[in-house]
Design a protein around this motif. Structure first.
Motif, PDB file in Angstrom:
ATOM      1  N   PHE A  41       0.916  -1.261  -0.026  1.00 16.74           N
ATOM      2  CA  PHE A  41       0.056   0.009   0.047  1.00 16.74           C
ATOM      3  C   PHE A  41       0.736   1.272   0.164  1.00 16.74           C
ATOM      4  O   PHE A  41       1.515   1.590   0.880  1.00 16.74           O
ATOM      5  N   HIS A  42       1.166   1.897  -1.214  1.00 19.06           N
ATOM      6  CA  HIS A  42       1.976   3.219  -1.144  1.00 19.06           C
ATOM      7  C   HIS A  42       1.157   4.138  -1.895  1.00 19.06           C
ATOM      8  O   HIS A  42       0.356   4.272  -2.887  1.00 19.06           O
ATOM      9  N   GLN A  43       1.213   5.388  -1.049  1.00 16.44           N
ATOM     10  CA  GLN A  43       0.686   6.410  -1.301  1.00 16.44           C
ATOM     11  C   GLN A  43      -0.646   6.566  -1.514  1.00 16.44           C
ATOM     12  O   GLN A  43      -1.292   6.969  -2.342  1.00 16.44           O
ATOM     13  N   ARG A  44      -1.286   5.685  -0.540  1.00 11.59           N
ATOM     14  CA  ARG A  44      -2.838   5.555  -0.419  1.00 11.59           C
ATOM     15  C   ARG A  44      -3.421   4.535  -1.555  1.00 11.59           C
ATOM     16  O   ARG A  44      -4.571   5.017  -2.190  1.00 11.59           O
TER      17      ARG A  44
ATOM     18  N   SER B 180       9.393   2.990   0.484  1.00  6.25           N
ATOM     19  CA  SER B 180      10.611   3.732   1.103  1.00  6.25           C
ATOM     20  C   SER B 180      10.132   5.231   1.031  1.00  6.25           C
ATOM     21  O   SER B 180       8.976   5.403   0.007  1.00  6.25           O
ATOM     22  N   PRO B 181      10.705   6.208   1.563  1.00  3.06           N
ATOM     23  CA  PRO B 181      10.230   7.758   1.797  1.00  3.06           C
ATOM     24  C   PRO B 181       9.855   8.322   0.142  1.00  3.06           C
ATOM     25  O   PRO B 181      10.860   8.555  -0.387  1.00  3.06           O
ATOM     26  N   GLY B 182       8.760   8.404  -0.121  1.00  2.00           N
ATOM     27  CA  GLY B 182       8.535   8.919  -1.547  1.00  2.00           C
ATOM     28  C   GLY B 182       8.830   8.107  -2.579  1.00  2.00           C
ATOM     29  O   GLY B 182       8.770   8.440  -3.797  1.00  2.00           O
TER      30      GLY B 182
ATOM     31  N   GLN C 283       8.856   2.627 -15.809  1.00  2.00           N
ATOM     32  CA  GLN C 283       9.695   1.333 -15.757  1.00  2.00           C
ATOM     33  C   GLN C 283      10.475   0.960 -14.577  1.00  2.00           C
ATOM     34  O   GLN C 283      10.331   2.100 -13.672  1.00  2.00           O
ATOM     35  N   TRP C 284      11.397   0.258 -14.425  1.00  2.00           N
ATOM     36  CA  TRP C 284      12.115  -0.012 -13.165  1.00  2.00           C
ATOM     37  C   TRP C 284      13.475   0.653 -13.249  1.00  2.00           C
ATOM     38  O   TRP C 284      14.143   0.233 -14.460  1.00  2.00           O
ATOM     39  N   ALA C 285      13.714   1.517 -12.418  1.00  2.00           N
ATOM     40  CA  ALA C 285      15.188   2.108 -12.611  1.00  2.00           C
ATOM     41  C   ALA C 285      15.928   1.646 -11.423  1.00  2.00           C
ATOM     42  O   ALA C 285      15.810   1.807 -10.305  1.00  2.00           O
ATOM     43  N   LYS C 286      17.237   1.055 -11.903  1.00  2.30           N
ATOM     44  CA  LYS C 286      18.028   0.391 -11.066  1.00  2.30           C
ATOM     45  C   LYS C 286      18.994   1.712 -10.232  1.00  2.30           C
ATOM     46  O   LYS C 286      19.094   2.642 -10.734  1.00  2.30           O
ATOM     47  N   VAL C 287      19.026   1.374  -8.918  1.00  3.81           N
ATOM     48  CA  VAL C 287      19.445   2.334  -7.902  1.00  3.81           C
ATOM     49  C   VAL C 287      20.783   1.758  -7.224  1.00  3.81           C
ATOM     50  O   VAL C 287      20.664   0.366  -7.289  1.00  3.81           O
ATOM     51  N   THR C 288      21.827   2.381  -6.908  1.00  2.00           N
ATOM     52  CA  THR C 288      23.137   1.858  -6.410  1.00  2.00           C
ATOM     53  C   THR C 288      23.058   2.043  -4.815  1.00  2.00           C
ATOM     54  O   THR C 288      23.819   1.681  -3.952  1.00  2.00           O
ATOM     55  N   THR C 289      22.100   3.073  -4.435  1.00  2.00           N
ATOM     56  CA  THR C 289      22.198   3.284  -3.028  1.00  2.00           C
ATOM     57  C   THR C 289      20.782   3.604  -2.586  1.00  2.00           C
ATOM     58  O   THR C 289      19.916   3.904  -3.485  1.00  2.00           O
ATOM     59  N   ILE C 290      20.277   3.299  -1.260  1.00  2.00           N
ATOM     60  CA  ILE C 290      19.271   3.570  -0.858  1.00  2.00           C
ATOM     61  C   ILE C 290      19.113   4.702   0.098  1.00  2.00           C
ATOM     62  O   ILE C 290      18.093   4.991   1.029  1.00  2.00           O
ATOM     63  N   GLY C 291      20.215   5.461   0.443  1.00  2.00           N
ATOM     64  CA  GLY C 291      20.300   6.528   1.122  1.00  2.00           C
ATOM     65  C   GLY C 291      21.505   6.216   2.501  1.00  2.00           C
ATOM     66  O   GLY C 291      20.974   5.336   2.966  1.00  2.00           O
ATOM     67  N   ASP C 292      22.039   7.133   2.865  1.00  2.94           N
ATOM     68  CA  ASP C 292      22.934   6.924   3.938  1.00  2.94           C
ATOM     69  C   ASP C 292      21.986   7.082   5.454  1.00  2.94           C
ATOM     70  O   ASP C 292      22.688   6.523   6.497  1.00  2.94           O
ATOM     71  N   ASP C 293      20.600   7.584   5.141  1.00  2.00           N
ATOM     72  CA  ASP C 293      19.871   7.533   6.336  1.00  2.00           C
ATOM     73  C   ASP C 293      18.868   6.483   6.244  1.00  2.00           C
ATOM     74  O   ASP C 293      17.756   6.317   7.239  1.00  2.00           O
ATOM     75  N   GLN C 294      19.025   5.706   5.486  1.00  2.00           N
ATOM     76  CA  GLN C 294      18.004   4.678   5.519  1.00  2.00           C
ATOM     77  C   GLN C 294      18.508   3.017   5.509  1.00  2.00           C
ATOM     78  O   GLN C 294      19.677   2.835   4.875  1.00  2.00           O
ATOM     79  N   VAL C 295      17.454   2.235   6.072  1.00  2.00           N
ATOM     80  CA  VAL C 295      18.195   0.781   6.157  1.00  2.00           C
ATOM     81  C   VAL C 295      16.844   0.070   5.769  1.00  2.00           C
ATOM     82  O   VAL C 295      15.743   0.402   6.477  1.00  2.00           O
ATOM     83  N   LEU C 296      16.804  -1.053   5.160  1.00  2.00           N
ATOM     84  CA  LEU C 296      15.873  -1.820   4.621  1.00  2.00           C
ATOM     85  C   LEU C 296      15.833  -2.753   5.664  1.00  2.00           C
ATOM     86  O   LEU C 296      16.844  -3.669   5.825  1.00  2.00           O
TER      87      LEU C 296
ATOM     88  N   ARG D 206       6.754 -12.083   3.720  1.00  2.00           N
ATOM     89  CA  ARG D 206       5.688 -11.255   4.008  1.00  2.00           C
ATOM     90  C   ARG D 206       5.864  -9.942   4.593  1.00  2.00           C
ATOM     91  O   ARG D 206       4.846  -9.172   4.635  1.00  2.00           O
ATOM     92  N   PHE D 207       7.026  -9.282   4.601  1.00  2.00           N
ATOM     93  CA  PHE D 207       7.578  -7.938   5.154  1.00  2.00           C
ATOM     94  C   PHE D 207       8.629  -7.409   4.390  1.00  2.00           C
ATOM     95  O   PHE D 207       9.571  -8.047   4.085  1.00  2.00           O
ATOM     96  N   GLY D 208       8.518  -6.190   4.261  1.00  2.00           N
ATOM     97  CA  GLY D 208       9.614  -5.151   3.914  1.00  2.00           C
ATOM     98  C   GLY D 208       9.410  -3.796   4.225  1.00  2.00           C
ATOM     99  O   GLY D 208       8.221  -3.239   4.205  1.00  2.00           O
ATOM    100  N   ARG D 209      10.361  -3.121   4.885  1.00  2.00           N
ATOM    101  CA  ARG D 209      10.167  -2.090   5.496  1.00  2.00           C
ATOM    102  C   ARG D 209      11.476  -0.951   5.166  1.00  2.00           C
ATOM    103  O   ARG D 209      12.506  -1.508   5.708  1.00  2.00           O
ATOM    104  N   SER D 210      11.364   0.238   4.977  1.00  2.00           N
ATOM    105  CA  SER D 210      12.529   1.204   4.913  1.00  2.00           C
ATOM    106  C   SER D 210      12.289   1.944   6.319  1.00  2.00           C
ATOM    107  O   SER D 210      11.595   2.377   6.521  1.00  2.00           O
ATOM    108  N   VAL D 211      13.649   2.015   7.117  1.00  2.00           N
ATOM    109  CA  VAL D 211      13.613   2.614   8.471  1.00  2.00           C
ATOM    110  C   VAL D 211      14.752   3.801   8.198  1.00  2.00           C
ATOM    111  O   VAL D 211      15.714   3.606   7.757  1.00  2.00           O
ATOM    112  N   ASN D 212      14.318   5.215   8.735  1.00  2.00           N
ATOM    113  CA  ASN D 212      15.027   6.151   8.749  1.00  2.00           C
ATOM    114  C   ASN D 212      15.868   6.066  10.014  1.00  2.00           C
ATOM    115  O   ASN D 212      15.390   5.647  11.214  1.00  2.00           O
TER     116      ASN D 212
END
Length: 387
Positions: free
Chosen positions: A199-202, A262-264, A305-318, A323-329
């Motif tokens: 459930f992403h952005q309502r 993830s945020p946004g 399309q899916w865009a490959k990224v090499t980082t999820i951010g220095d302030d983020q941890v997955l 059954r579960f996936g979450r990004s945490v600041n």
């Protein structure tokens, strides 16, 4: 005769001032102690959130209700988690089996939501409210075969969504219901083989087995007030097809994917696993996981399309598991960012013990945050909790 003054009610620990709670929490040496403080009652949980202390890190919950606080602590028993049968894909909700269906409960607040029994469902085809011939034939094919709730997510106070899996016919369907309902689920009777929902952005999104992303619109049946699927449409096509690779030295290369909000952004995470296996009468038995590699893609809705990224951010941890996936600041004082926490044995074998591992997106190296913690997988999966 002079009346005696009314007796005062003794002060309750639940009424502890937020400022005092902050002083107490600030002196606790470990996150696990703060978690215990916050788990006492809703008032203490509110005080812990409002106090001037860093938020606690996610916790690892094992099937026997033992909890470990990150980045490292001794385990303690969390009674509110005892007997959970599955993890919910959102929040801290856990799934518990009841006499007539199941219910969801947040172990920190004890908030509880009932869910209809899986047998109480009706089938619908998008754009056709009637039970047409195709819908009836599919219903007949699955008659008497109760589905498994492959994944349940609490979307809002008005919507719960799930993936129903019919293993006997290898079919999955998206189902929706209203929290607290006891009558039925509304099951989407057409669509591809779904492997994950979020459930992403309502808005509800579903991922197919070929990594195609679909947007699922939900409407309300005005006659009953129950939610139902009104439209399903592809928004992003799949990537390159994947199939398991068997190497001659007894290594099976397989892949597990996760949808993570993830945020946004909406992320598709690939975990590629090297599994050591042996063949026993043409049956593959997994011996151990030797190595994991991760790739992360972000949903680009403008370009479909899916865009490959090499980082999820220095302030983020997955934090990932079945059954579960979450990004945490996170704060750099707590632990480094740009990393992925996952379970080594994510349901691929019931004979191999599982542990918790960390993958660093910056250099591809893995480490073990809780080296002395392992567990035998079974019908109930370990999961993550965020106090």
């Amino acid at each position: 005769m002079e009346k005696a003054p009314p007796s005062r009610q003794p002060a309750s620990w639940a009424d502890i001032p937020v400022e005092l709670a902050g002083l107490v929490l600030g002196r606790l040496p470990a996150h696990v102690d703060r978690v215990r403080f916050a788990a006492v009652c809703p008032q203490w949980r509110t005080a812990a959130r409002q106090g001037n202390v860093p938020p606690p890190m996610p916790m690892l919950l094992l099937p026997d209700a033992t909890v470990y606080s990150l980045p490292g602590s001794e385990g303690f028993h969390f009674p509110a988690c005892t007997g959970y049968t599955d993890a919910c894909g959102t929040g801290n909700w856990l799934v518990f089996s009841g006499e007539d269906g199941c219910f969801l409960r947040d172990p920190f607040t004890n908030d509880t939501v009932t869910v209809p029994a899986l047998s109480r469902n009706r089938f619908q085809r998008v754009g056709d409210e009637s039970n047409d011939e195709a819908g009836c034939s599919w219903l007949e094919m699955c008659k008497g075969k109760l589905p498994d709730a492959y994944k349940i997510i609490f979307c809002s106070p008005h919507l719960i969504a799930a993936i129903f899996s019919y293993r006997s016919v290898q079919i999955t369907r998206v189902a929706v219901c209203q929290p607290g309902a006891s009558s039925w689920w509304s099951v989407l009777g057409n669509g591809p083989l779904f492997v994950d929902i979020v459930f992403h952005q309502r808005k509800l999104y579903a991922l197919s087995c070929v990594d195609t992303l679909f947007a699922i619109d939900i409407s309300v049946d005005h006659s009953t007030g129950d939610p139902c699927v009104s439209q399903i449409q592809q928004v992003i096509g799949g990537l390159e097809p994947w199939s398991n690779i068997f190497l001659p030295d007894g290594v099976l290369i397989t892949r597990v994917n996760y949808l993570v909000e993830s945020p946004g952004a909406l992320l598709l995470v690939y975990r590629e696993i090297d599994l050591r296996f042996t063949r026993n009468w043409n049956k593959i038995e997994i011996l151990e996981a030797e190595r994991s590699r991760f790739e992360v893609y972000e949903a680009n809705f403008d370009q479909s399309q899916w865009a490959k990224v090499t980082t999820i951010g220095d302030d983020q941890v997955l934090f990932l598991c079945q059954r579960f996936g979450r990004s945490v600041n996170i704060s750099h004082k707590e632990m480094p960012g740009d990393r992925i926490f996952f379970m080594d044995n994510d349901g691929y074998s019931k004979k191999v013990s599982s542990t918790c591992s960390v993958y660093d997106m910056r250099d591809g190296k893995m480490s073990t945050p809780l080296p002395m913690v392992s567990w035998k997988p079974g019908t109930v999966f370990a999961t993550w909790l965020l106090p």
